[in-house]
Design a protein around this motif. Structure first.
Motif, PDB file in Angstrom:
ATOM      1  N   UNK A  25      17.661  50.138  91.463  1.00  0.00           N
ATOM      2  CA  UNK A  25      17.553  49.943  90.221  1.00  0.00           C
ATOM      3  C   UNK A  25      16.985  49.282  89.702  1.00  0.00           C
ATOM      4  N   UNK A  26      18.254  47.788  90.327  1.00  0.00           N
ATOM      5  CA  UNK A  26      17.065  46.505  90.257  1.00  0.00           C
ATOM      6  C   UNK A  26      15.740  46.273  90.611  1.00  0.00           C
ATOM      7  N   UNK A  27      14.949  46.709  91.509  1.00  0.00           N
ATOM      8  CA  UNK A  27      13.651  46.066  91.339  1.00  0.00           C
ATOM      9  C   UNK A  27      12.226  47.106  90.833  1.00  0.00           C
ATOM     10  N   UNK A  28      12.916  48.514  90.306  1.00  0.00           N
ATOM     11  CA  UNK A  28      12.243  49.421  89.654  1.00  0.00           C
ATOM     12  C   UNK A  28      12.676  48.669  88.164  1.00  0.00           C
ATOM     13  N   UNK A  29      13.580  48.008  88.098  1.00  0.00           N
ATOM     14  CA  UNK A  29      13.640  47.362  86.470  1.00  0.00           C
ATOM     15  C   UNK A  29      12.778  46.607  86.642  1.00  0.00           C
ATOM     16  N   UNK A  30      12.943  45.206  87.409  1.00  0.00           N
ATOM     17  CA  UNK A  30      11.986  43.969  87.620  1.00  0.00           C
ATOM     18  C   UNK A  30      10.517  44.218  87.388  1.00  0.00           C
ATOM     19  N   UNK A  31      10.473  44.666  87.615  1.00  0.00           N
ATOM     20  CA  UNK A  31       8.821  45.167  88.166  1.00  0.00           C
ATOM     21  C   UNK A  31       8.104  46.303  87.269  1.00  0.00           C
ATOM     22  N   UNK A  32       9.405  46.692  86.339  1.00  0.00           N
ATOM     23  CA  UNK A  32       8.808  47.565  84.979  1.00  0.00           C
ATOM     24  C   UNK A  32       7.289  47.825  83.989  1.00  0.00           C
ATOM     25  N   UNK A  33       7.494  46.643  83.823  1.00  0.00           N
ATOM     26  CA  UNK A  33       6.044  46.347  82.746  1.00  0.00           C
ATOM     27  C   UNK A  33       5.165  46.627  83.607  1.00  0.00           C
ATOM     28  N   UNK A  34       5.215  45.738  85.006  1.00  0.00           N
ATOM     29  CA  UNK A  34       3.754  46.694  85.718  1.00  0.00           C
ATOM     30  C   UNK A  34       3.820  47.250  86.542  1.00  0.00           C
ATOM     31  N   UNK A  35       4.808  47.810  87.301  1.00  0.00           N
ATOM     32  CA  UNK A  35       4.935  48.985  87.923  1.00  0.00           C
ATOM     33  C   UNK A  35       5.516  50.093  87.473  1.00  0.00           C
ATOM     34  N   UNK A  36       5.047  51.253  87.718  1.00  0.00           N
ATOM     35  CA  UNK A  36       5.364  52.239  88.771  1.00  0.00           C
ATOM     36  C   UNK A  36       6.803  52.510  89.443  1.00  0.00           C
ATOM     37  N   UNK A  37       7.798  52.305  89.843  1.00  0.00           N
ATOM     38  CA  UNK A  37       8.452  52.811  91.296  1.00  0.00           C
ATOM     39  C   UNK A  37       9.003  53.700  91.693  1.00  0.00           C
ATOM     40  N   UNK A  38       7.729  54.472  93.273  1.00  0.00           N
ATOM     41  CA  UNK A  38       8.626  55.247  94.109  1.00  0.00           C
ATOM     42  C   UNK A  38       9.744  54.650  94.759  1.00  0.00           C
ATOM     43  N   UNK A  39      10.952  55.554  94.532  1.00  0.00           N
ATOM     44  CA  UNK A  39      12.551  55.088  95.831  1.00  0.00           C
ATOM     45  C   UNK A  39      12.244  55.857  96.432  1.00  0.00           C
ATOM     46  N   UNK A  40      12.401  55.652  97.545  1.00  0.00           N
ATOM     47  CA  UNK A  40      11.999  57.089  99.112  1.00  0.00           C
ATOM     48  C   UNK A  40      12.730  56.717 100.329  1.00  0.00           C
ATOM     49  N   UNK A 201       9.359  39.470  90.767  1.00  0.00           N
ATOM     50  CA  UNK A 201       7.316  39.770  90.400  1.00  0.00           C
ATOM     51  C   UNK A 201       6.146  39.089  90.601  1.00  0.00           C
ATOM     52  N   UNK A 202       6.510  38.036  90.715  1.00  0.00           N
ATOM     53  CA  UNK A 202       5.034  36.909  90.714  1.00  0.00           C
ATOM     54  C   UNK A 202       4.915  37.529  92.419  1.00  0.00           C
ATOM     55  N   UNK A 203       6.156  37.606  93.194  1.00  0.00           N
ATOM     56  CA  UNK A 203       5.220  38.054  94.649  1.00  0.00           C
ATOM     57  C   UNK A 203       4.436  39.587  94.289  1.00  0.00           C
ATOM     58  N   UNK A 204       4.542  40.605  94.071  1.00  0.00           N
ATOM     59  CA  UNK A 204       5.177  41.579  93.876  1.00  0.00           C
ATOM     60  C   UNK A 204       3.658  41.372  92.860  1.00  0.00           C
ATOM     61  N   UNK A 205       2.982  40.702  91.878  1.00  0.00           N
ATOM     62  CA  UNK A 205       1.828  40.906  91.201  1.00  0.00           C
ATOM     63  C   UNK A 205       0.782  40.155  91.809  1.00  0.00           C
ATOM     64  N   UNK A 206       0.906  39.621  92.945  1.00  0.00           N
ATOM     65  CA  UNK A 206       0.276  38.140  94.040  1.00  0.00           C
ATOM     66  C   UNK A 206       0.046  39.409  95.450  1.00  0.00           C
ATOM     67  N   UNK A 207       0.608  39.942  95.613  1.00  0.00           N
ATOM     68  CA  UNK A 207       0.632  41.524  96.694  1.00  0.00           C
ATOM     69  C   UNK A 207      -0.513  41.660  96.491  1.00  0.00           C
ATOM     70  N   UNK A 208      -0.226  42.949  94.440  1.00  0.00           N
ATOM     71  CA  UNK A 208      -0.755  43.694  94.351  1.00  0.00           C
ATOM     72  C   UNK A 208      -2.392  43.154  93.651  1.00  0.00           C
ATOM     73  N   UNK A 209      -2.971  42.265  93.579  1.00  0.00           N
ATOM     74  CA  UNK A 209      -3.611  40.907  92.201  1.00  0.00           C
ATOM     75  C   UNK A 209      -4.073  41.781  91.399  1.00  0.00           C
ATOM     76  N   UNK A 210      -2.325  41.688  90.472  1.00  0.00           N
ATOM     77  CA  UNK A 210      -2.458  41.740  90.007  1.00  0.00           C
ATOM     78  C   UNK A 210      -2.421  40.556  88.539  1.00  0.00           C
ATOM     79  N   UNK A 211      -3.320  40.603  87.955  1.00  0.00           N
ATOM     80  CA  UNK A 211      -3.996  39.420  87.330  1.00  0.00           C
ATOM     81  C   UNK A 211      -3.006  39.004  85.961  1.00  0.00           C
ATOM     82  N   UNK A 212      -2.919  37.766  86.248  1.00  0.00           N
ATOM     83  CA  UNK A 212      -2.299  36.904  85.198  1.00  0.00           C
ATOM     84  C   UNK A 212      -0.963  36.554  85.154  1.00  0.00           C
TER      85      UNK A 212
END
Length: 212
Positions: A25-40, A201-212
């Motif tokens: 739940x926390x990670x989904x909220x943290x990444x919400x604006x940039x990512x859709x998160x599938x948990x498994x 969030x910043x680590x996720x964006x860098x790893x996935x090459x999300x600009x900005x």
């Protein structure tokens, strides 16, 4: 706004120490604006054909007594080396049970002292991941690491323990992809820390090459 796709993989049914419940739940909220998160917890999602649909794979694995299969290992290696992003959080480094994955992550966990308040200091403030991240304290479980001597990585953050500073976060390229490891994250409360949320969030964006 276009959102990237992230796969968060951990353990719901038989976690040894760190259940995915709550953390998801926390990670989904943290990444919400940039990512859709599938948990498994389905490790077959790490096979090559399944991973190709995602921009980012997040490991919160807690299966300390078993290894991924060779097919799952090859899938994750192929995914990252081909351009995918991998973000490993706290116990997710258990992937190091397969030596190929330990080499890709850059280190393996060797031991951990008891939970305590840890001071985090920034060692590479000019890295994109660390932009506007301030030093912080967090109640968490410190890990000690043995680094792969062939892997070049950048230590981003360290924690203080018994008068010494130990690596707490690092990042590097792997083939065409990117890998980040962040040590904090023993339970849901760790992911509620405001400064750490920003770092994730910043680590996720860098790893996935999300600009900005």
């Amino acid at each position: 706004m276009y959102k990237r796709k992230a796969l968060l993989i951990g353990d719901y049914t038989h976690p040894r120490f760190h259940p995915l419940q709550g953390v998801d739940e926390e990670i989904t909220r943290i990444l919400y604006e940039q990512f859709t998160v599938q948990c498994t917890e389905n490790k077959q999602m790490l096979e090559k054909d399944n991973l190709e649909a995602y921009d980012l794979c997040i490991s919160y694995h807690d299966t300390w007594m078993e290894k991924l299969s060779s097919k799952q290992t090859a899938g994750l290696l192929s995914y990252v080396s081909g351009g995918g992003g991998l973000l490993v959080l706290h116990n997710g480094i258990v992937l190091n049970k397969k030596y190929e994955l330990a080499q890709m992550i850059g280190a393996k966990n060797t031991a951990h002292p008891s939970i305590r308040k840890l001071k985090m200091r920034i060692t590479t403030p000019d890295h994109d991941i660390m932009e506007n991240i301030e030093p912080f304290e967090i109640e968490d479980e410190p890990y000690w690491f043995e680094f792969d001597r062939f892997m070049e990585t950048t230590v981003l953050m360290e924690y203080g323990l018994e008068g010494e500073w130990q690596p707490a976060a690092w990042a590097h390229n792997y083939g065409l992809g990117r890998v980040v490891y962040l040590m904090p994250g023993r339970d849901q409360s760790a992911f509620q820390h405001s400064e750490y949320r920003k770092l994730i969030l910043q680590a996720a964006k860098w790893a996935a090459r999300v600009p900005g």
